[in-house]
Design an enzyme around this catalytic site. Structure first.
Site, short mmCIF file in Angstrom:
data_model
loop_
_atom_site.label_atom_id
_atom_site.label_comp_id
_atom_site.label_asym_id
_atom_site.label_seq_id
_atom_site.Cartn_x
_atom_site.Cartn_y
_atom_site.Cartn_z
N ASN A 1 0.95 -1.21 -0.07
CA ASN A 1 -0.02 -0.13 -0.04
C ASN A 1 0.77 1.36 0.01
OD1 ASN A 1 -1.42 2.20 1.02
ND2 ASN A 1 -3.01 0.84 1.55
N ASP B 1 -0.21 4.58 -0.20
CA ASP B 1 -0.88 5.70 0.06
C ASP B 1 -0.03 6.60 0.90
OD1 ASP B 1 -3.33 4.83 -0.71
OD2 ASP B 1 -3.98 3.96 1.15
N HIS B 2 0.89 6.21 1.98
CA HIS B 2 1.59 7.07 2.65
C HIS B 2 2.92 7.66 2.02
CE1 HIS B 2 -1.09 6.47 5.84
NE2 HIS B 2 -0.60 5.43 5.65
N HIS C 1 -5.67 3.68 -2.26
CA HIS C 1 -6.95 3.92 -1.37
C HIS C 1 -7.30 5.25 -1.76
CE1 HIS C 1 -9.89 3.80 2.39
NE2 HIS C 1 -10.40 3.97 1.28
N ARG D 1 -9.54 7.80 -1.28
CA ARG D 1 -10.64 8.24 -0.14
C ARG D 1 -11.58 9.12 -0.63
NH1 ARG D 1 -8.92 5.73 5.13
NH2 ARG D 1 -10.67 6.77 6.07
N ARG E 1 -7.51 12.40 0.90
CA ARG E 1 -6.16 12.70 1.80
C ARG E 1 -4.96 12.33 1.37
NH1 ARG E 1 -7.55 9.27 7.25
NH2 ARG E 1 -9.45 10.28 6.71
N GLU F 1 -8.50 0.37 -3.39
CA GLU F 1 -9.65 0.43 -2.45
C GLU F 1 -10.34 1.50 -2.43
OE1 GLU F 1 -7.56 0.53 1.21
OE2 GLU F 1 -6.25 -1.32 0.89
N THR G 1 -8.56 2.77 8.27
CA THR G 1 -9.76 1.76 8.12
C THR G 1 -9.86 1.02 9.61
OG1 THR G 1 -9.24 1.88 5.70
CG2 THR G 1 -11.01 0.36 6.60
N GLU H 1 -10.63 -9.68 2.24
CA GLU H 1 -9.47 -9.46 2.66
C GLU H 1 -9.95 -9.53 4.18
OE1 GLU H 1 -6.78 -6.49 1.21
OE2 GLU H 1 -6.01 -5.83 3.02
N HIS I 1 -3.78 -5.04 7.38
CA HIS I 1 -3.94 -3.88 8.41
C HIS I 1 -3.17 -4.04 9.54
CE1 HIS I 1 -5.62 -0.59 10.62
NE2 HIS I 1 -5.81 -0.10 9.35
N GLY I 2 -2.13 -3.02 9.81
CA GLY I 2 -1.18 -2.99 11.06
C GLY I 2 -0.48 -4.13 10.99
N GLY J 1 1.08 -1.81 4.64
CA GLY J 1 1.39 -0.34 3.90
C GLY J 1 2.22 0.45 5.11
N1 PXP Z 1 -5.73 -3.58 3.58
C1 PXP Z 1 -6.85 -2.53 3.63
C2 PXP Z 1 -8.16 -2.99 2.97
C3 PXP Z 1 -6.43 -1.33 4.13
O1 PXP Z 1 -7.63 -0.44 4.04
C4 PXP Z 1 -5.35 -1.10 4.49
C5 PXP Z 1 -4.87 0.34 4.96
O2 PXP Z 1 -6.02 0.88 5.78
C6 PXP Z 1 -4.21 -1.96 4.41
C7 PXP Z 1 -4.46 -3.11 3.99
C8 PXP Z 1 -3.00 -1.63 4.83
O3 PXP Z 1 -2.57 -1.13 6.20
P1 PXP Z 1 -1.50 -0.89 7.08
O4 PXP Z 1 -1.14 0.54 6.32
O5 PXP Z 1 -1.70 -0.79 8.48
O6 PXP Z 1 -0.45 -1.80 6.50
#
Ligand code: PXP
Length: 239
Positions: free
Chosen positions: A7, A9-10, A43, A45, A49, A70, A101, A151, A192-193, A214
């Site tokens: 991911n 996004d950042h 993502h 959004r 953002r 996403e 999320t 997922e 996630h996380g 991500g």
């Molecule tokens: N999967 C989904 C569906 C997400 O929305 C996100 C980001 O919120 C991630 C994976 C990646 O999460 P992280 O940035 O905590 O690794």
């Protein structure tokens, strides 16, 4: 070997902090793919953002990059996503004020709306997944509405591991959901996380075919460089 989706996004978060063009998410999409990422997640959004429409369009046009877009269930975003034509779609819940999320979709409440959204993407030959909590009931609903992939939200397990609490119950829930989904012909992803430790823990579940990661990868790359970090994750997924 399980797949690694990154991911990015950042990268856009960092770019937007300056309001200029560096670091460029388009470059990041190409770069992480060269370093071994199997796909790139972005993502789009509702509040834009981080990733914006121009980023998403350019990234989805890249030839050698598989893109997992996403999106929320918002009808304007669904329309935009159909226009952009990503390789994959992951529908996620979205709240304006959340930092990230926070959980999976409410499938009981939105089953019919999700079914319509999934049909639209399937018609366009886009693999569709739903971001869900580790719940057996939700897996059965996913089968009913004909999703390709789920997922599973791993945020709770990640928090338990990071705070050194007992995570076995949550692990078993994720495992049971993965086994059932796989049995029903639904491909299982997780995200996630996640960091090195939690990815190692979940890598023990054979039914999980893809991890989407991500924040940790981008953060860790500040110290080690993204190529090294990706290689370390790929090494974990090989075992
Ligand atoms: N999967 C989904 C569906 C997400 O929305 C996100 C980001 O919120 C991630 C994976 C990646 O999460 P992280 O940035 O905590 O690794």
């Amino acid at each position: 070997m399980k797949r690694l989706g990154i991911n990015i996004d950042h990268v856009a978060t960092l770019r937007n902090a300056r309001g200029e063009s560096h670091p460029d998410p388009l470059y990041a999409a190409k770069f992480v793919t060269k370093c071994g990422a199997d796909s790139v997640t972005i993502h789009l959004r509702e509040d834009r953002r981080h990733i914006n429409d121009i980023d998403a369009k350019k990234i989805c046009k890249l030839d050698k990059v598989l893109v997992n877009l996403e999106i929320s269930m918002n009808s304007e975003i669904v329309k935009t996503a159909l226009n952009i034509e990503p390789d994959f779609i992951c529908v996620v819940p979205e709240k304006r004020k959340e930092v990230t999320t926070e959980g999976g979709l409410n499938l009981v409440l939105y089953k019919n709306d999700l079914k319509k959204i999934i049909e639209k993407f399937k018609k366009n030959k886009i693999r569709t997944s739903l971001f869900i909590n580790p719940s057996i009931k939700d897996i059965r609903i996913c089968k009913e509405i004909n999703v390709d992939c789920v997922e599973i939200h791993t945020g709770k397990l990640s928090n338990l591991v990071k705070s050194k609490k007992n995570y076995l119950n949550e692990f078993n829930k994720i495992k049971a959901c993965s086994v059932l989904a796989n049995h029903l012909g639904i491909e299982v992803h997780a995200g996630h996380g996640l960091d090195y430790e939690t990815t190692k823990i979940l890598n023990a579940i054979d039914e999980i075919k893809e991890f989407n990661i991500g924040h940790f990868i981008i953060g860790e790359s500040v110290f080690w460089g993204i190529n090294k970090v990706i290689k370390s994750f790929k090494k974990i997924l090989k075992n």
